[in-house]
Write a protein that holds these residues in place. Structure first.
Motif, mmCIF file in Angstrom:
data_model
loop_
_atom_site.group_PDB
_atom_site.id
_atom_site.type_symbol
_atom_site.label_atom_id
_atom_site.label_comp_id
_atom_site.label_asym_id
_atom_site.label_seq_id
_atom_site.Cartn_x
_atom_site.Cartn_y
_atom_site.Cartn_z
ATOM 1 N N PRO A 1 -5.030 16.056 0.824
ATOM 2 C CA PRO A 1 -5.020 17.353 0.161
ATOM 3 C C PRO A 1 -3.645 17.802 -0.328
ATOM 4 C CG PRO A 1 -5.171 17.631 2.535
ATOM 5 C CD PRO A 1 -5.205 16.158 2.275
ATOM 6 N N ALA A 2 -2.586 17.156 0.121
ATOM 7 C CA ALA A 2 -1.254 17.608 -0.293
ATOM 8 C C ALA A 2 -0.347 16.400 -0.482
ATOM 9 C CB ALA A 2 -0.661 18.542 0.762
ATOM 10 N N TYR A 3 0.756 16.626 -1.173
ATOM 11 C CA TYR A 3 1.723 15.562 -1.426
ATOM 12 C C TYR A 3 3.103 16.050 -1.011
ATOM 13 C CZ TYR A 3 1.970 18.551 -5.516
ATOM 14 O OH TYR A 3 2.059 19.643 -6.323
ATOM 15 N N LEU A 4 4.063 15.132 -0.972
ATOM 16 C CA LEU A 4 5.415 15.501 -0.530
ATOM 17 C C LEU A 4 6.196 16.186 -1.648
ATOM 18 C CD1 LEU A 4 6.565 12.294 1.384
ATOM 19 C CD2 LEU A 4 6.020 14.513 2.401
ATOM 20 N N THR A 5 6.977 17.185 -1.285
ATOM 21 C CA THR A 5 7.890 17.810 -2.236
ATOM 22 C C THR A 5 9.227 17.072 -2.218
ATOM 23 O OG1 THR A 5 8.802 19.287 -0.568
ATOM 24 C CG2 THR A 5 6.851 20.068 -1.759
ATOM 25 N N ALA A 6 10.032 17.358 -3.235
ATOM 26 C CA ALA A 6 11.381 16.770 -3.299
ATOM 27 C C ALA A 6 12.186 17.165 -2.062
ATOM 28 C CB ALA A 6 12.089 17.250 -4.567
ATOM 29 N N GLN A 7 12.020 18.398 -1.648
ATOM 30 C CA GLN A 7 12.746 18.895 -0.478
ATOM 31 C C GLN A 7 12.376 18.115 0.782
ATOM 32 O OE1 GLN A 7 12.262 23.134 0.115
ATOM 33 N NE2 GLN A 7 12.028 22.827 2.311
ATOM 34 N N ARG B 1 13.085 9.022 -4.762
ATOM 35 C CA ARG B 1 12.201 9.217 -5.932
ATOM 36 C C ARG B 1 10.858 8.545 -5.707
ATOM 37 N NH1 ARG B 1 17.010 9.174 -8.706
ATOM 38 N NH2 ARG B 1 17.188 6.922 -8.850
ATOM 39 N N GLN B 2 10.881 7.324 -5.198
ATOM 40 C CA GLN B 2 9.602 6.624 -4.995
ATOM 41 C C GLN B 2 8.805 7.261 -3.866
ATOM 42 O OE1 GLN B 2 8.693 2.701 -5.483
ATOM 43 N NE2 GLN B 2 10.192 2.270 -7.071
ATOM 44 N N THR B 3 9.490 7.832 -2.885
ATOM 45 C CA THR B 3 8.788 8.547 -1.820
ATOM 46 C C THR B 3 7.949 9.672 -2.427
ATOM 47 O OG1 THR B 3 10.479 8.055 -0.189
ATOM 48 C CG2 THR B 3 9.114 9.998 0.234
ATOM 49 N N SER C 1 3.691 9.412 -3.074
ATOM 50 C CA SER C 1 2.943 10.459 -2.388
ATOM 51 C C SER C 1 2.036 11.185 -3.389
ATOM 52 C CB SER C 1 3.915 11.438 -1.730
ATOM 53 O OG SER C 1 3.213 12.510 -1.144
ATOM 54 N N ARG C 2 2.560 11.401 -4.596
ATOM 55 C CA ARG C 2 1.737 12.026 -5.643
ATOM 56 C C ARG C 2 0.634 11.091 -6.102
ATOM 57 N NH1 ARG C 2 5.429 16.368 -7.755
ATOM 58 N NH2 ARG C 2 6.375 16.797 -5.747
ATOM 59 N N ALA C 3 0.931 9.798 -6.203
ATOM 60 C CA ALA C 3 -0.097 8.832 -6.605
ATOM 61 C C ALA C 3 -1.239 8.835 -5.586
ATOM 62 C CB ALA C 3 0.516 7.437 -6.717
ATOM 63 N N LEU C 4 -0.891 8.878 -4.307
ATOM 64 C CA LEU C 4 -1.921 8.881 -3.261
ATOM 65 C C LEU C 4 -2.796 10.141 -3.381
ATOM 66 C CD1 LEU C 4 -2.867 7.253 -0.779
ATOM 67 C CD2 LEU C 4 -1.322 8.623 0.624
ATOM 68 N N GLY D 1 0.837 -1.198 0.000
ATOM 69 C CA GLY D 1 0.000 0.000 0.000
ATOM 70 C C GLY D 1 0.871 1.247 0.000
ATOM 71 N N ILE D 2 0.245 2.394 0.281
ATOM 72 C CA ILE D 2 0.973 3.676 0.289
ATOM 73 C C ILE D 2 0.782 4.339 1.653
ATOM 74 C CG2 ILE D 2 1.224 5.958 -0.743
ATOM 75 C CD1 ILE D 2 0.106 4.871 -3.340
ATOM 76 N N ALA D 3 1.874 4.584 2.327
ATOM 77 C CA ALA D 3 1.796 5.259 3.632
ATOM 78 C C ALA D 3 1.552 6.759 3.428
ATOM 79 C CB ALA D 3 3.091 5.050 4.409
ATOM 80 N N PRO D 4 0.628 7.353 4.179
ATOM 81 C CA PRO D 4 0.335 8.784 4.019
ATOM 82 C C PRO D 4 1.389 9.650 4.711
ATOM 83 C CG PRO D 4 -1.066 7.847 5.728
ATOM 84 C CD PRO D 4 -0.243 6.702 5.181
ATOM 85 N N MET D 5 2.567 9.725 4.095
ATOM 86 C CA MET D 5 3.695 10.393 4.762
ATOM 87 C C MET D 5 3.507 11.900 4.895
ATOM 88 S SD MET D 5 5.436 7.938 5.731
ATOM 89 C CE MET D 5 6.843 8.781 6.428
ATOM 90 N N ARG D 6 2.839 12.493 3.906
ATOM 91 C CA ARG D 6 2.557 13.935 3.994
ATOM 92 C C ARG D 6 1.770 14.242 5.286
ATOM 93 N NH1 ARG D 6 4.125 18.626 2.252
ATOM 94 N NH2 ARG D 6 3.717 19.139 4.417
ATOM 95 N N LYS D 7 0.778 13.384 5.546
ATOM 96 C CA LYS D 7 -0.045 13.545 6.753
ATOM 97 C C LYS D 7 0.805 13.360 8.012
ATOM 98 C CE LYS D 7 -3.117 10.429 8.639
ATOM 99 N NZ LYS D 7 -4.249 9.490 8.627
ATOM 100 N N TYR D 8 1.658 12.351 8.010
ATOM 101 C CA TYR D 8 2.483 12.089 9.202
ATOM 102 C C TYR D 8 3.440 13.250 9.466
ATOM 103 C CZ TYR D 8 0.936 7.178 8.725
ATOM 104 O OH TYR D 8 0.204 6.023 8.630
ATOM 105 N N LEU D 9 4.001 13.788 8.389
ATOM 106 C CA LEU D 9 4.918 14.921 8.541
ATOM 107 C C LEU D 9 4.166 16.109 9.146
ATOM 108 C CD1 LEU D 9 7.871 15.738 7.816
ATOM 109 C CD2 LEU D 9 7.001 16.633 5.665
ATOM 110 N N ASP D 10 2.975 16.364 8.622
ATOM 111 C CA ASP D 10 2.179 17.497 9.130
ATOM 112 C C ASP D 10 1.765 17.287 10.584
ATOM 113 O OD1 ASP D 10 2.415 18.701 6.703
ATOM 114 O OD2 ASP D 10 0.427 18.115 5.974
#
Ligand code: GUN
Ligand code: FE
Length: 419
Positions: free
Chosen positions: A346-352, A329-331, A335-338, A296-305
């Motif tokens: 509502p948001a995805y991870l940036t490269a930074q 790259r896959q991170t 995140s964009r696929a999710l 599956g895909i972990a909601p990392m953007r959410k966890y970071l926030d």
């Protein structure tokens, strides 16, 4: 240690929100292996210091691979059509059982450590297998490599074939204590032990409790797996019907704290997220693995926030490569696929942000690591990006190209804590 400076072009973060791009500057490493900071002009007090001219290259703090299985190195790229439990039973447990043979272990671990040494990785948290001698051997190889690592002898006394399963909790705990005693006598400078219950289904209640007591007694850090796969989670509920959640099983046994790495965390409930945050435990995101074995895909953007500690892992051989550039790259990609597939994100991870997770995010598990801020341990990887840049590109472009075209063959030099 003799102080020195790198003259070059630096890319690092100061927290997830600040990317620092410092062309034509000086990074100073002091006699204690700590970074004095990045300077546009070398301050007078460092006059006469040894200078490493890296002006043609970019220099980053190095990547932290916070979850990988050394005993699965030979299986890289294999079994990628199976899901977790079948993959463990048919491919992974038989392979890990081979590490009873020390000659075999020496060959595989030698090759793994050689590849790690040449990669972007400066730090790592590593699972070996449930074998004491082979784990000590792996630690000796890593100590010589110059990398700084945590290494765990795997505890597993349940739900695995006899070839790899430990007899019972008492045996597993006694072997762990014996391993820790052996490690203590080696006086490693770079290689530290970490308690490693494989995952809840692999550990009897007595083993989980005993490891919690050992963690309390020794203060050792701990690594394991959490909420990786839907069938796995259902299995944990069946094994522990009285626990409110998978994460709670670890917590009830004293296995969740600020020194804890939990790999995957794809399906955490709100309660589990709150528990992980309260305890200060780390989420280790392993996107290559999660895609390969369809977890599956972990909601990392959410966890970071949410303010959870976040970092990245290659999880070989669920993941197919040790190259953390690919994991980054896959991170970004998953995140964009999710975000595209599920409107509740509502948001995805940036490269930074992915770069932050690979450097400072994981580095913080080791202390002040993963940045060129003053006082940080001087980890640095000099990257020859001439294959992806024609020359004259601004730092922004060199950063983007590092993220999207980065490959371990671009690694030119590497320092870990100044060495
Ligand atoms: N859960 C329990 N063991 C493992 C393992 O070796 N790899 C992954 N990805 N998940 C696990
Ligand atoms: Fe894993």
């Amino acid at each position: 240690m003799e102080p020195f400076a790198i003259w070059g072009n630096f890319i690092y973060t100061e927290g997830p929100e600040r990317l620092c791009l410092r062309p034509n500057s000086f990074a100073v490493c002091n006699e204690n292996g700590l970074c004095e900071g990045i300077f546009e002009r070398l301050p007078d007090k460092f006059n006469g210091i040894r200078l490493n001219d890296c002006r043609d290259f970019i220099t980053i703090p190095g990547y932290c691979d916070m979850h990988l299985h050394a005993g699965q190195y030979r299986n890289l790229g294999r079994g990628m059509d199976m899901q977790l439990i079948q993959w463990l039973e048919e491919l992974t447990y038989p392979e890990e059982s081979m590490f009873r043979d020390l000659d075999f272990a020496k060959k595989v671990y030698g090759a793994l450590v050689a590849e790690l040494a040449g990669s972007f990785t400066t730090r790592a948290a590593i699972f070996s297998t449930a074998h004491t001698e082979a784990t000590v051997l792996l630690m000796e190889e890593l100590e010589r490599s110059g990398l700084k690592t945590f290494v765990g002898r795997v505890n597993m006394d349940s739900n695995a074939p006899d070839s790899i399963r430990e007899r019972d909790a008492d045996y597993s705990l006694a072997e762990t204590r014996d391993w820790l005693a052996q490690v203590k006598e080696k006086h490693f400078r770079r290689t530290q032990p970490i308690l490693t219950p494989r995952f809840v289904p692999s550990c009897s209640p007595a083993l989980l409790q005993g490891l919690g007591e050992l963690a309390g007694e020794t203060g050792l850090p701990l690594q394991s797996h959490l909420d990786e796969n839907r069938d796995e989670i259902e299995w944990v509920h069946q094994l522990h019907p009285d626990s409110p959640s998978y994460a709670a099983v670890y917590d009830e046994n004293g296995l969740l704290g600020p020194n804890t790495l939990m790999a995957h965390c794809i399906y955490m409930t709100d309660e589990e997220c709150a528990l992980m945050r309260e305890r200060g435990a780390y989420v280790v995101h392993c996107p290559t693995s999660n895609t390969n074995v369809r977890s599956g895909i972990a909601p990392m953007r959410k966890y970071l926030d949410m303010g959870l500690h976040t970092c990245l892992g290659s999880d070989i051989s669920g993941g197919h490569t040790l190259d953390m550039a690919e994991v980054i790259r896959q991170t970004i990609g998953v995140s964009r696929a999710l975000w595209q597939l599920d409107e509740s994100h509502p948001a995805y991870l940036t490269a930074q942000e992915a770069f932050y997770m690979a450097t400072e995010g994981g580095g913080s598990f080791f202390g002040k690591v993963g940045s060129f801020q003053p006082g940080y341990e001087f980890d640095a990887v000099v990257v020859d990006d001439s294959v992806s840049c024609q020359g004259g590109e601004p730092m922004e472009a060199r950063f983007e190209k590092l993220i999207y075209l980065g490959d371990s063959c671009m690694v030119k030099e590497k320092y870990v804590a100044g060495e």
